[in-house]
Design a protein around this motif. Sequence first.
Motif, PDB file in Angstrom:
ATOM      1  N   LEU A   5       5.898 -10.806  10.429  1.00  0.00           N
ATOM      2  CA  LEU A   5       5.851 -11.842   9.405  1.00  0.00           C
ATOM      3  C   LEU A   5       5.468 -13.149  10.095  1.00  0.00           C
ATOM      4  O   LEU A   5       6.271 -13.734  10.819  1.00  0.00           O
ATOM      5  CB  LEU A   5       7.212 -11.978   8.716  1.00  0.00           C
ATOM      6  CG  LEU A   5       7.903 -10.688   8.262  1.00  0.00           C
ATOM      7  CD1 LEU A   5       9.200 -11.034   7.530  1.00  0.00           C
ATOM      8  CD2 LEU A   5       7.000  -9.852   7.383  1.00  0.00           C
ATOM      9  N   TYR A  81       6.675 -16.414  14.308  1.00  0.00           N
ATOM     10  CA  TYR A  81       6.603 -15.081  13.725  1.00  0.00           C
ATOM     11  C   TYR A  81       7.932 -14.363  13.920  1.00  0.00           C
ATOM     12  O   TYR A  81       8.719 -14.679  14.800  1.00  0.00           O
ATOM     13  CB  TYR A  81       5.472 -14.258  14.361  1.00  0.00           C
ATOM     14  CG  TYR A  81       5.493 -14.229  15.870  1.00  0.00           C
ATOM     15  CD1 TYR A  81       6.196 -13.245  16.571  1.00  0.00           C
ATOM     16  CD2 TYR A  81       4.819 -15.196  16.606  1.00  0.00           C
ATOM     17  CE1 TYR A  81       6.229 -13.234  17.948  1.00  0.00           C
ATOM     18  CE2 TYR A  81       4.842 -15.181  17.988  1.00  0.00           C
ATOM     19  CZ  TYR A  81       5.542 -14.201  18.656  1.00  0.00           C
ATOM     20  OH  TYR A  81       5.580 -14.202  20.027  1.00  0.00           O
ATOM     21  N   ALA A  96       9.955 -10.941   3.574  1.00  0.00           N
ATOM     22  CA  ALA A  96       9.113 -12.133   3.660  1.00  0.00           C
ATOM     23  C   ALA A  96       9.480 -13.152   2.587  1.00  0.00           C
ATOM     24  O   ALA A  96       9.479 -14.362   2.829  1.00  0.00           O
ATOM     25  CB  ALA A  96       7.638 -11.741   3.533  1.00  0.00           C
ATOM     26  N   VAL A 103       4.529 -17.086   4.304  1.00  0.00           N
ATOM     27  CA  VAL A 103       4.397 -15.977   5.247  1.00  0.00           C
ATOM     28  C   VAL A 103       3.154 -15.152   4.954  1.00  0.00           C
ATOM     29  O   VAL A 103       2.805 -14.956   3.793  1.00  0.00           O
ATOM     30  CB  VAL A 103       5.627 -15.036   5.142  1.00  0.00           C
ATOM     31  CG1 VAL A 103       5.540 -13.909   6.163  1.00  0.00           C
ATOM     32  CG2 VAL A 103       6.915 -15.808   5.286  1.00  0.00           C
ATOM     33  N   LEU A 105       1.969 -11.221   6.254  1.00  0.00           N
ATOM     34  CA  LEU A 105       2.526 -10.120   7.031  1.00  0.00           C
ATOM     35  C   LEU A 105       1.476  -9.054   7.273  1.00  0.00           C
ATOM     36  O   LEU A 105       0.541  -8.880   6.493  1.00  0.00           O
ATOM     37  CB  LEU A 105       3.758  -9.537   6.341  1.00  0.00           C
ATOM     38  CG  LEU A 105       3.601  -8.906   4.964  1.00  0.00           C
ATOM     39  CD1 LEU A 105       3.275  -7.420   5.073  1.00  0.00           C
ATOM     40  CD2 LEU A 105       4.868  -9.090   4.147  1.00  0.00           C
TER      41      LEU A 105
END
Length: 236
Positions: A5, A81, A96, A103, A105
């Motif tokens: 993420l 992250y 997330a 975010v 991902l």
Amino acid sequence: MKYVLFVYGDEKPWADAGAAEREAVYAQWGAYESLLTEHGARRGGNELAASATATTIRKQDGQVLITDGPFAETVEQISGYMVVEAADQAQAVEFAKAQPGEVFLRAVHDYGLDHLAPAEAPPGVRYTLLVYGPGGQETTPEQAAASAQEHYAYIELLLARGAFLDTVALQGLDTAALVRKPGVEVLITHGPFAETVEHLGGYYEIVAKDLDEAIELAKALPEPVVEVRPVVEYSG
């Protein structure tokens, strides 16, 4: 399955924030990390220093070009992250959505390299090498195998230097999801963080005595573009 993420956004509000505002944000992140821990999902992560501290290395026409600044000159930059374990993308998106920031991902390739990570980080300054390459480009099995061998050789170099901490290779852009939070809404779209020719393909976490050594190690990475970012260190 593991997912990364990536936290991104405009860096200016954070740069202008006072001590109380920063303390409140860190409290939110502390609560988020506790949530992931309760679910047994947290697998690591780092806060990155501001993009102004970045160094970008490009390999072009047989030359190595080194410039100050991030890979992309955009208002929104990657600031850190979190690596999580999720049953599927739907659960990764739920993790997330709970994150304090916006975010994007990506699913992670499992190459079985976890055993290479040292039990304790060797001394030195920690850096993240963000690896960029052409997105959506088809590769043959032979090209993929050759690239994997180049990266294994690079990991051996890092191990020999006592610089290796961790590495992650991201799966294709079809695994990407973007979670935005404009106001009270949560908007989820599929696709990459930025519409650029070159896309994030993974990262290495390394230690080096200073930025010069980190750049030297990044130059040996078998990819066309690498962004070198210091990791924010906390004491106490």
